[in-house]
Design a protein around this motif. Structure first.
Motif, PDB file in Angstrom:
ATOM      1  N   GLY A 202       9.489  28.983 -26.035  1.00 27.79           N
ATOM      2  CA  GLY A 202       8.913  29.285 -27.339  1.00 27.79           C
ATOM      3  C   GLY A 202       7.418  29.045 -27.386  1.00 27.79           C
ATOM      4  N   MET A 203       6.879  28.297 -26.410  1.00 23.90           N
ATOM      5  CA  MET A 203       5.452  27.969 -26.391  1.00 23.90           C
ATOM      6  C   MET A 203       4.621  28.965 -25.585  1.00 23.90           C
ATOM      7  SD  MET A 203       5.850  23.863 -25.700  1.00 23.90           S
ATOM      8  CE  MET A 203       4.079  23.637 -25.470  1.00 23.90           C
TER       9      MET A 203
ATOM     10  N   LEU B 109       7.939  37.943 -19.614  1.00 26.96           N
ATOM     11  CA  LEU B 109       8.078  37.582 -21.024  1.00 26.96           C
ATOM     12  C   LEU B 109       6.691  37.465 -21.649  1.00 26.96           C
ATOM     13  CD1 LEU B 109      10.901  34.858 -21.023  1.00 26.96           C
ATOM     14  CD2 LEU B 109      11.078  37.267 -21.633  1.00 26.96           C
ATOM     15  N   ALA B 110       6.512  38.102 -22.803  1.00 28.15           N
ATOM     16  CA  ALA B 110       5.212  38.087 -23.483  1.00 28.15           C
ATOM     17  C   ALA B 110       5.428  38.265 -24.986  1.00 28.15           C
ATOM     18  CB  ALA B 110       4.304  39.192 -22.930  1.00 28.15           C
ATOM     19  N   ARG B 111       4.344  38.097 -25.735  1.00 31.09           N
ATOM     20  CA  ARG B 111       4.413  38.206 -27.194  1.00 31.09           C
ATOM     21  C   ARG B 111       3.645  39.435 -27.688  1.00 31.09           C
ATOM     22  NH1 ARG B 111       6.378  33.920 -29.753  1.00 31.09           N
ATOM     23  NH2 ARG B 111       6.488  31.919 -28.661  1.00 31.09           N
TER      24      ARG B 111
ATOM     25  N   VAL C 170      10.924  31.145 -29.897  1.00 32.08           N
ATOM     26  CA  VAL C 170      11.654  32.031 -28.994  1.00 32.08           C
ATOM     27  C   VAL C 170      12.031  33.355 -29.652  1.00 32.08           C
ATOM     28  CG1 VAL C 170      12.558  30.147 -27.584  1.00 32.08           C
ATOM     29  CG2 VAL C 170      13.847  30.912 -29.580  1.00 32.08           C
ATOM     30  N   LYS C 171      12.016  33.403 -30.987  1.00 35.12           N
ATOM     31  CA  LYS C 171      12.339  34.650 -31.679  1.00 35.12           C
ATOM     32  C   LYS C 171      11.215  35.674 -31.600  1.00 35.12           C
ATOM     33  CE  LYS C 171      15.596  32.523 -34.908  1.00 35.12           C
ATOM     34  NZ  LYS C 171      15.952  32.285 -36.339  1.00 35.12           N
ATOM     35  N   GLY C 172      10.096  35.284 -31.012  1.00 36.73           N
ATOM     36  CA  GLY C 172       8.969  36.205 -30.901  1.00 36.73           C
ATOM     37  C   GLY C 172       8.668  36.635 -29.481  1.00 36.73           C
ATOM     38  N   ILE C 173       9.649  36.521 -28.600  1.00 36.89           N
ATOM     39  CA  ILE C 173       9.429  36.863 -27.190  1.00 36.89           C
ATOM     40  C   ILE C 173      10.005  38.241 -26.890  1.00 36.89           C
ATOM     41  CG2 ILE C 173       9.945  36.205 -24.811  1.00 36.89           C
ATOM     42  CD1 ILE C 173      10.173  33.320 -25.774  1.00 36.89           C
TER      43      ILE C 173
ATOM     44  N   HIS D 287      10.905  41.562 -29.596  1.00 37.24           N
ATOM     45  CA  HIS D 287      11.287  40.193 -29.987  1.00 37.24           C
ATOM     46  C   HIS D 287      12.694  39.808 -29.537  1.00 37.24           C
ATOM     47  CE1 HIS D 287       7.784  41.076 -32.318  1.00 37.24           C
ATOM     48  NE2 HIS D 287       8.418  41.642 -33.323  1.00 37.24           N
ATOM     49  N   GLN D 288      13.304  40.612 -28.671  1.00 39.21           N
ATOM     50  CA  GLN D 288      14.633  40.293 -28.150  1.00 39.21           C
ATOM     51  C   GLN D 288      14.586  40.037 -26.636  1.00 39.21           C
ATOM     52  OE1 GLN D 288      17.348  39.961 -30.215  1.00 39.21           O
ATOM     53  NE2 GLN D 288      15.812  40.265 -31.812  1.00 39.21           N
ATOM     54  N   GLY D 289      13.416  39.651 -26.166  1.00 41.79           N
ATOM     55  CA  GLY D 289      13.221  39.519 -24.729  1.00 41.79           C
ATOM     56  C   GLY D 289      13.990  38.391 -24.086  1.00 41.79           C
TER      57      GLY D 289
END
Length: 596
Positions: A174-175, A213-215, A223-226, A281-283
């Motif tokens: 998440g970070m 994995l990226a934003r 984690v909901k924004g990956i 966002h579902q990565g």
């Protein structure tokens, strides 16, 4: 000098006997893979492991990978071995025939993975990560992305990686800070840094396909924004040929205690072109398709190293002479007896043997569930298989790597001082085995996943996929002649597991730290009971074969001795594990932080 011969007899026993009637049934997709064909594949894999990969294991460890001027090179002989591996079709073994794969069962694939891990763990990471990458792309990517990347990856001409970890965050994804900016043509520009990327760069394939994995700019926190992106090392032209270099660069490789012939890379993405895999966002969910496959494979890596260490220890114990047997000389023609006559050496060898055969059976049971989940035509069986793989994946990853590491250290101990030096190669097993307990989620994280997510999921439904067959087997075999003592021990161990489960459920609901404090002990308890169940089934088959005089090579008699050792010397650990679980968190959590 390292030694290894694939344990084909035990592998055939698992596939053709132990799991011939395991409740998952047969699958039309695998109808063409007859026992003879499967045996032929395993025999060829054994030759590859022994003749091609094993000779490069020690030399690859001594030379390691090199990084110079942004270029990563694998040790001498690895490129030629990889070309032989790819040309032999081993990269495509268990992949979908739609993309050029051979479509073999996952059970066969996992046995081949074990042989590769035993012979040369570092080498195995290169094709192994590619297999995981194809799994994620096949499950979540658009048809266009699948058609662009899968054929070459399945073929092995291109390889794959997964890029999760960043310098400031490991398990806590998440970070992560890597960003993805949308472009007008539907692609994205990926910018950020990743570390600990296995096979992130090398000279084995003409292209490397990174799953990153990226934003996105509008991504929610945590984690909901990956999101997940596919980012090739080289861009691909319209005709499918290799194009210009993408904005991806290896900025260095790690210098590690083991696994030195596997390039562990620091990766920089600087406006690299990538494409979205799955939904925005579902990565993390998409990446877990790859990670779950990899976690079972990492468990098999631990098993493979442990199996090689066991074989090395047996060879040395039969050859090294030291002292006399406690009951008198066994080899009066020699100055001393081989150390295999000594009880403590036997204890170590039998422990390694029980770990190896038990873990192999457990990995095959989960592989059978993976095949059923993907290929069974019965919805009920697919659901039960999916539940079982969800429950047992963290157990396979953690238990098999823990026990593989223990086996490697027992091998060093068997060699004594000769095990501590590099000449014999067993110290490499101890170093190589250590990483499997760390990557793909540390074993502590696997334990937390088991008690925090898997146990309570769907009202405990996952547990039923394991509890029900064990309970049914116990009830059915209580009165089987010759098995009474074993079934009684299995029933008591299973009862301890049930009590531990209830204890965690009760305490964990009120205090999550109680569940966390019990998690590692619970995972081992569950794993030992699972092995005990599979060993009981194995012993029943072996007993019948022996009684019928169908044991010309002594395999079944040896299996029964191994099972008896496990039940008498290893399974009693469940009592101590239950005691520790019931003790609760206080003794580990009450210490003030400043007192450490």
């Amino acid at each position: 000098m390292q030694v290894y011969e694939a344990p084909l007899r035990d592998m055939r026993f698992l596939i053709h006997e132990l799991f011939a009637k395991d409740g998952f049934g047969t699958f039309p997709a695998h109808a063409e893979f007859t026992p003879d064909l499967i045996d032929a594949v395993l025999e060829e894999a054994a030759k590859l492991a022994h003749d091609v990969l094993l000779p490069l294991n020690m030399s690859g460890d001594e030379e390691g990978c090199t990084w110079e001027n942004g270029v990563v090179r694998t040790p001498k002989g690895f490129k030629q071995a990889y070309d032989q591996f790819r040309e032999g079709g081993w990269c495509a073994l268990a992949n979908d025939p739609k993309w050029g794969g051979q479509g073999l069962p996952e059970t066969v694939n996992k046995l081949v993975e074990e042989m590769i891990s035993s012979a040369n763990l570092s080498f195995g990471l290169y094709p192994g990560l590619t297999h995981g990458g194809t799994t994620a792309i096949k499950a979540h990517a658009s048809p266009d992305i699948q058609e662009r990347f899968l054929p070459k990856m399945v073929e092995g001409t291109w390889s794959g990686t997964m890029c999760l970890t960043e310098p400031h965050c490991g398990t806590d994804l998440g970070m992560l800070r890597t960003k993805a900016v949308p472009q007008e043509d539907g692609s994205f520009k990926i910018t950020g840094n990743k570390i600990f990327i296995s096979a992130g760069d090398h000279d084995l394939t003409e292209n490397i396909i990174h799953l990153v994995l990226a934003r996105l700019p509008d991504a929610p926190k945590g984690v909901k924004g990956i999101s997940l992106f596919v980012v090739p090392k080289f861009l691909i032209k319209e005709d499918g040929s290799i194009g210009p270099r993408n904005g991806v660069q290896c900025t260095g490789i790690e210098h590690k205690m083991g696994l030195k012939a596997s390039a562990t890379c620091q990766m920089s993405f600087d406006d690299a072109t990538g494409w979205l895999v799955g939904e925005p966002h579902q990565g993390l969910a998409a990446m877990f398709t790859m990670m779950n496959t990899e976690r079972v494979s990492v468990g098999v890596q631990g098993l493979g190293v442990g199996a090689a260490a066991y074989q090395a220890a047996v060879a040395y114990a039969k050859d090294r002479i030291q002292g006399r047997a406690l009951t008198g000389p066994k080899r009066p023609d020699l100055a001393a007896d081989p150390i295999i006559v000594h009880p403590d050496v036997r204890r170590m060898l039998m422990t390694m043997r029980a770990y190896t055969e038990g873990c192999r059976a457990l990995s095959m049971w989960v592989a059978r569930a993976l095949d059923a989940e993907r290929h069974s035509e019965d919805p009920e069986i697919r659901q039960r298989a999916e539940d079982m793989t969800a429950l047992m994946t963290p157990v396979v990853k953690a238990l098999l790597t823990d026990l593989g590491h223990e086996a490697a250290h027992l091998a060093v101990q068997t060699y004594g001082g000769h095990g501590y030096i590099r000449e014999h190669g067993v110290e490499q097993y101890a170093r190589d085995a250590r990483i499997a307990m760390i990557y793909e989620g540390t074993n502590g994280v696997q334990a937390l996943d088991l008690v925090g997510r898997k146990l309570p999921a769907h009202g405990g439904r996952y547990l039923r996929s394991f509890f029900h067959p064990v309970a049914e087997y116990i009830e059915k075999n209580k009165s089987t002649p010759g098995m009474e003592k074993m079934i009684d021990a299995l029933e008591k161990a299973f009862g301890a597991l049930q009590l531990a489960t209830a204890t965690i459920a009760q305490k964990g609901m009120a205090d999550p730290e109680e569940a966390g404090a019990a998690s590692s002990d619970y995972l081992r308890l569950l794993g030992l009971v699972a092995i005990a169940y599979l060993f009981a089934r194995s012993a029943k088959i072996a007993g019948i074969k022996t009684m019928m005089g169908q044991d010309p090579d002594g395999f079944y008699a040896a299996k029964m001795v191994t099972v008896r050792f496990f039940y008498e010397r290893i399974l009693p650990q469940v009592a101590g594990l239950l005691t520790a679980i019931k003790a609760g968190k206080a003794s580990m959590m009450d210490m003030p932080e400043e007192a450490f």
